[in-house]
Motif scaffolding. Structure first.
Motif, PDB file in Angstrom:
ATOM      1  N   GLY A   1       0.805  -1.224   0.000  1.00 12.04           N
ATOM      2  CA  GLY A   1       0.000   0.000   0.000  1.00 12.04           C
ATOM      3  C   GLY A   1       0.832   1.265   0.000  1.00 12.04           C
ATOM      4  N   GLU A   2       2.157   1.119  -0.130  1.00  7.78           N
ATOM      5  CA  GLU A   2       3.066   2.266  -0.111  1.00  7.78           C
ATOM      6  C   GLU A   2       2.825   3.126   1.122  1.00  7.78           C
ATOM      7  N   TRP A   3       2.696   2.414   2.273  1.00  4.82           N
ATOM      8  CA  TRP A   3       2.569   3.035   3.590  1.00  4.82           C
ATOM      9  C   TRP A   3       1.228   3.738   3.811  1.00  4.82           C
ATOM     10  N   LYS A   4       0.272   3.429   2.927  1.00  4.97           N
ATOM     11  CA  LYS A   4      -1.110   3.901   3.107  1.00  4.97           C
ATOM     12  C   LYS A   4      -1.980   2.654   3.228  1.00  4.97           C
ATOM     13  N   VAL A   5      -2.663   2.515   4.353  1.00  2.82           N
ATOM     14  CA  VAL A   5      -3.429   1.288   4.606  1.00  2.82           C
ATOM     15  C   VAL A   5      -4.776   1.613   5.259  1.00  2.82           C
ATOM     16  N   THR A   6      -5.669   0.637   5.140  1.00  2.50           N
ATOM     17  CA  THR A   6      -6.947   0.693   5.859  1.00  2.50           C
ATOM     18  C   THR A   6      -6.923  -0.399   6.911  1.00  2.50           C
ATOM     19  N   VAL A   7      -7.162  -0.009   8.150  1.00  2.00           N
ATOM     20  CA  VAL A   7      -7.154  -0.987   9.242  1.00  2.00           C
ATOM     21  C   VAL A   7      -8.547  -1.101   9.852  1.00  2.00           C
ATOM     22  N   VAL A   8      -8.919  -2.321  10.162  1.00  2.00           N
ATOM     23  CA  VAL A   8     -10.181  -2.575  10.867  1.00  2.00           C
ATOM     24  C   VAL A   8      -9.849  -2.669  12.346  1.00  2.00           C
ATOM     25  N   VAL A   9     -10.437  -1.772  13.122  1.00  2.00           N
ATOM     26  CA  VAL A   9     -10.118  -1.694  14.549  1.00  2.00           C
ATOM     27  C   VAL A   9     -11.377  -1.952  15.369  1.00  2.00           C
ATOM     28  N   HIS A  10     -11.216  -2.769  16.380  1.00  2.00           N
ATOM     29  CA  HIS A  10     -12.302  -3.026  17.323  1.00  2.00           C
ATOM     30  C   HIS A  10     -12.020  -2.261  18.611  1.00  2.00           C
ATOM     31  N   LYS A  11     -12.917  -1.336  18.934  1.00  2.00           N
ATOM     32  CA  LYS A  11     -12.807  -0.583  20.196  1.00  2.00           C
ATOM     33  C   LYS A  11     -14.017  -0.944  21.049  1.00  2.00           C
ATOM     34  N   GLY A  12     -13.822  -1.815  22.002  1.00  2.00           N
ATOM     35  CA  GLY A  12     -14.928  -2.233  22.845  1.00  2.00           C
ATOM     36  C   GLY A  12     -15.320  -1.161  23.833  1.00  2.00           C
ATOM     37  N   ASN A  13     -16.297  -1.495  24.666  1.00  2.00           N
ATOM     38  CA  ASN A  13     -16.770  -0.530  25.661  1.00  2.00           C
ATOM     39  C   ASN A  13     -15.829  -0.498  26.865  1.00  2.00           C
ATOM     40  N   HIS A  14     -16.084   0.458  27.749  1.00  2.00           N
ATOM     41  CA  HIS A  14     -15.266   0.682  28.943  1.00  2.00           C
ATOM     42  C   HIS A  14     -13.797   0.883  28.558  1.00  2.00           C
ATOM     43  N   ASP A  15     -12.916   0.174  29.219  1.00  2.00           N
ATOM     44  CA  ASP A  15     -11.490   0.396  28.993  1.00  2.00           C
ATOM     45  C   ASP A  15     -10.869  -0.721  28.161  1.00  2.00           C
ATOM     46  N   THR A  16     -11.699  -1.380  27.333  1.00  2.00           N
ATOM     47  CA  THR A  16     -11.181  -2.448  26.485  1.00  2.00           C
ATOM     48  C   THR A  16     -10.103  -1.903  25.559  1.00  2.00           C
ATOM     49  N   THR A  17      -9.001  -2.601  25.481  1.00  2.00           N
ATOM     50  CA  THR A  17      -7.896  -2.157  24.629  1.00  2.00           C
ATOM     51  C   THR A  17      -8.276  -2.275  23.159  1.00  2.00           C
ATOM     52  N   PRO A  18      -8.103  -1.202  22.377  1.00  2.00           N
ATOM     53  CA  PRO A  18      -8.408  -1.293  20.935  1.00  2.00           C
ATOM     54  C   PRO A  18      -7.542  -2.363  20.276  1.00  2.00           C
ATOM     55  N   ARG A  19      -8.146  -3.112  19.357  1.00  2.00           N
ATOM     56  CA  ARG A  19      -7.434  -4.214  18.718  1.00  2.00           C
ATOM     57  C   ARG A  19      -7.604  -4.128  17.201  1.00  2.00           C
ATOM     58  N   ILE A  20      -6.504  -4.269  16.479  1.00  2.00           N
ATOM     59  CA  ILE A  20      -6.569  -4.316  15.017  1.00  2.00           C
ATOM     60  C   ILE A  20      -7.011  -5.722  14.604  1.00  2.00           C
ATOM     61  N   LEU A  21      -8.101  -5.795  13.832  1.00  2.00           N
ATOM     62  CA  LEU A  21      -8.634  -7.077  13.395  1.00  2.00           C
ATOM     63  C   LEU A  21      -8.211  -7.439  11.979  1.00  2.00           C
ATOM     64  N   ASP A  22      -7.932  -6.424  11.160  1.00  2.00           N
ATOM     65  CA  ASP A  22      -7.563  -6.689   9.773  1.00  2.00           C
ATOM     66  C   ASP A  22      -6.843  -5.479   9.200  1.00  2.00           C
ATOM     67  N   ILE A  23      -6.136  -5.691   8.112  1.00  2.00           N
ATOM     68  CA  ILE A  23      -5.403  -4.597   7.471  1.00  2.00           C
ATOM     69  C   ILE A  23      -5.380  -4.826   5.964  1.00  2.00           C
ATOM     70  N   PHE A  24      -5.603  -3.742   5.192  1.00  2.00           N
ATOM     71  CA  PHE A  24      -5.652  -3.809   3.738  1.00  2.00           C
ATOM     72  C   PHE A  24      -4.741  -2.729   3.149  1.00  2.00           C
ATOM     73  N   PRO A  25      -4.085  -3.004   2.023  1.00  2.00           N
ATOM     74  CA  PRO A  25      -3.264  -1.960   1.385  1.00  2.00           C
ATOM     75  C   PRO A  25      -4.137  -0.862   0.784  1.00  2.00           C
ATOM     76  N   GLY A  26      -3.715   0.384   0.936  1.00  2.06           N
ATOM     77  CA  GLY A  26      -4.421   1.513   0.345  1.00  2.06           C
ATOM     78  C   GLY A  26      -5.754   1.792   1.014  1.00  2.06           C
ATOM     79  N   PHE A  27      -6.610   2.500   0.288  1.00  3.27           N
ATOM     80  CA  PHE A  27      -7.940   2.851   0.802  1.00  3.27           C
ATOM     81  C   PHE A  27      -8.907   1.742   0.428  1.00  3.27           C
ATOM     82  N   ASN A  28      -9.474   1.090   1.400  1.00  3.75           N
ATOM     83  CA  ASN A  28     -10.356  -0.054   1.173  1.00  3.75           C
ATOM     84  C   ASN A  28     -11.769   0.289   1.631  1.00  3.75           C
TER      85      ASN A  28
END
Length: 678
Positions: free
Chosen positions: A183-210
């Motif tokens: 993606g030449e350092w440009k990516v789309t990431v799928v992030v899960h941010k749960g409720n309360h103080d749940t740590t954000p977690r990356i679930l998936d990553i795609f090159p470029g704008f997806n």
């Protein structure tokens, strides 16, 4: 050695004794069990697949030995090698009865597929999902400022989207570097941010704008039915809804039967966990196909379920829920990886959220109803009833909310009824009985015509009239009471007492003939005295639970009643009140909320703040335990009468006049009594 054996089919509940060596398919046909077969029993079509159950089934009063069916044969072996056969399945045309056996007929083996009535209810939901996609531009590596690619991705998320302290699993870490460079350092990431103080977690990553959409599932895991909705996480739209019978039915139709199975059969809880997880995977796959989306784009699932289903889904032995003090292993909400629950169909990094339970017998499904219907924000006193094999009941207003569960059993689902069946095309779902002629008319699922209307036979030629489902038996019993065919005690009158030949003598009791299709090779569908008793027990448990909450609240009446679930959407308030299922109230103050538990699951899926809200709310709901309340039995006995032995139902009496008949001939010389109890 006995020459025959008892064969019990689930989910229909039909049973009979058959000579040893009888093929399962033959037994099913003789009992009228809905088991498909196209090839005539030659082992070619595989439509007659069944799942035998082994071990001790206290609910059915049988112990199934390992040799209860004939050995696996060459036909089954060939089919499994060539086309595949799910583990534990047999072919009904090949497996022969060799001992007492409990046999489950899975949905795909049924001719008349079940109609899942827990459809999605239209609802406006403020969209704020826990799982979102973010486009970021990541700084390239620099020899003079050595940092890892992941650390620079995390920094980009912090600076560009204010998402702090993200994590990801090792599987995703392995993909990170090639995707960043593609993606030449440009990516789309799928992030899960749960409720309360749940740590954000990356679930998936795609090159470029997806722009690929993200999906989630809301699942109402019930004792009888698993209903699921596949939703677009961008706008909350329900793209597909479907459901299946809970395969755990073969281990017991009600919750305590399943707990008992786990107690009496070592490893029984593991069997039930495996069965329900396999069903959820199959259901998720079917939803993805229906919506034409890749299942790997399903990143999140929200579950609501009662406590026993909650524990069995998680793989926790439910034995403690079968005895006081009904202790849960955990009552709080849970955030898990989908792979922890063997949900292999979904995205490999998918997350699961399970709503909190309220108490040992009041689960996350009741919490979901509270989230959907918000009784704690009501100005008036509202009673919310979600009826299934176990009824969850909420009562309250802005001041206070109470909750309880009541063991209604499976009669409302059409089980334990002589001609009962699940909701499927051909099942009687609406009933009316003329009080003068005592003649019935009915509607079946799949046709809008009444049985007395022209064209009914043609409209139902494909399905036929096959049996009676839960809504049908409820209306039938209420109509029989209004027509004077059944007295307040629940007794069906004789032909002489009722004035109709449709009342037929069966031993010392009587049945009412609703439909006789025997001349055309169809079934004789009757409402038996046993059917009336099953409905009385179920509705009495429901009403007694509601009365306990009213006692605790200190009120004699409620202002309105909300009927939730499949029951609420298909039963008329008048029939429910004639039976005495719900407290007396003006009929226009009885409303349906549809599948409120499923709606609550969808709200939690689409709005992360609602999770915080319901987690706070469950601590404010006071639980009333019906199992140990001494007044429950008193209310139960009174509620066994139709509609009730002591409560007068003044609002109902304004629109319905119930005949004052009594068919108890003990000591009365058999004359037709006019006394009305209560």
């Amino acid at each position: 050695m006995t020459e025959d054996a008892l064969v019990i089919f689930t989910p229909s509940g039909k049973r009979g004794r058959f000579a040893l060596g009888t093929p399962v398919l033959t037994a099913a046909r003789q009992l009228g069990v809905d088991l498909d077969s196209v090839c005539g029993g030659r082992g070619i079509c595989s439509k007659c697949q069944i799942t035998p159950g082994y071990g001790e089934f206290s609910k059915h009063g049988v112990t199934v030995e390992a040799d209860a069916l004939s050995d696996w044969n060459a036909v089954e072996d060939r089919y499994k090698r060539i086309r595949g056969l799910t583990e534990g399945r047999r072919l009904g045309c090949q497996a022969k009865v060799m001992g007492d056996i409990v046999i489950d007929v899975p949905p795909e083996s049924q001719v008349h597929k079940q109609v899942i009535r827990k459809s999605a209810t239209e609802r406006v939901i403020a969209m704020d999902p826990a799982t979102r996609a973010y486009y970021v531009e990541v700084a390239e590596p620099d020899m003079h400022e050595p940092t890892g690619d992941f650390e620079r991705l995390a920094l980009a998320l912090r600076d560009q989207w204010q998402i702090e302290d993200v994590t990801c699993d090792l599987r995703l870490m392995r993909r990170l570097q090639p995707v960043l460079r593609k993606g030449e350092w440009k990516v789309t990431v799928v992030v899960h941010k749960g409720n309360h103080d749940t740590t954000p977690r990356i679930l998936d990553i795609f090159p470029g704008f997806n722009e690929n959409p993200l999906y989630g599932m809301a699942i109402d895991l019930g004792s009888t039915t698993i209903a699921a909705h596949l939703c677009d996480l961008a706008d909350g739209r329900v793209l597909a809804s479907s459901g299946v019978m809970n395969p755990q039915i073969r281990f017991g139709e009600d919750l305590m039967s399943r707990v008992s199975y786990a107690m009496m059969n070592p490893g029984g809880d593991v069997e039930m966990t495996r069965a329900v997880r396999e069903a959820i995977n199959s259901l998720a796959g079917a939803l993805a196909v229906e919506a034409a989306v890749p299942p790997t784009s399903i990143y999140e699932t929200v579950f609501v379920c009662n406590p026993v289903m909650h524990h069995l889904l998680l793989g926790i032995d439910p034995v403690e829920l079968g005895q006081a003090p009904f202790a849960l292993a955990t009552s709080g909400s849970l955030s898990l990886d989908a792979r922890d629950l063997d949900l292999s169909v979904l995205n490999a990094s998918a997350r699961v959220y399970i709503l909190p339970c309220i108490a040992g017998h009041v689960g996350a499904d009741c919490a979901a109803v509270a989230l959907s219907e918000e009784p704690g924000k009501s100005d008036d006193m509202v009673l919310i009833v979600d009826v299934g094999t176990n009824a969850e009941i909420l009562l309250g207003n802005k001041t206070r909310v109470l909750a309880c569960s009541s063991p209604t059993g499976p009669a409302f689902e059409g089980a334990q009824i002589s001609s009962g069946q699940r909701a499927a095309p051909g099942a009687i779902e609406r009933v009316e009985i003329d009080p003068a002629t005592k003649e019935p008319r009915f509607k079946v699922i799949g046709s809008d015509l009444w049985s007395t209307e022209a064209g009914f036979a043609e409209a139902t030629a494909t399905t036929g009239v096959t049996g009676i489902c839960g809504s049908g038996i409820i209306e039938a019993v209420a109509e029989m009471r209004m027509a004077g065919l059944v007295d307040q005690a629940g007794l069906i009158g004789s032909p002489e007492q009722t004035g109709t030949p449709r009342s037929i003598s069966v031993g010392r009791t009587h049945d009412y003939v609703l439909h006789d299709g025997s001349a055309e090779g169809g079934p004789l569908i009757t409402v038996t005295q046993g059917d009336i008793r099953a409905i009385q027990l179920a509705k009495a448990a429901l009403y007694a639970g509601a009365k306990l909450l009213m006692d605790e609240m200190g009120v004699e009446t409620v202002d309105r009643v909300t009927l939730a679930g499949a029951f609420g959407a298909h039963i008329s308030p008048k029939h429910a009140m004639v039976l005495g299922m719900i407290p007396d109230v003006k009929l226009d103050r009885v409303v349906s909320a549809g599948n409120a538990a499923g709606t609550g699951a969808r709200i939690a899926l689409c709005n992360v703040a609602s999770r915080n809200a319901i987690e706070a709310t469950v601590h404010e709901i006071h639980k009333v335990e019906t199992a140990i309340e001494p007044r429950f039995q008193e209310h139960f006995v009174n509620a066994s009468a139709i509609p009730n032995a002591v409560d007068t139902f003044p609002e109902l009496s304004k629109i319905v006049t119930l005949p004052e008949v009594s068919f108890n001939t003990s000591g009365s010389g058999g004359d037709r009594g006019r006394r009305r109890r209560g």
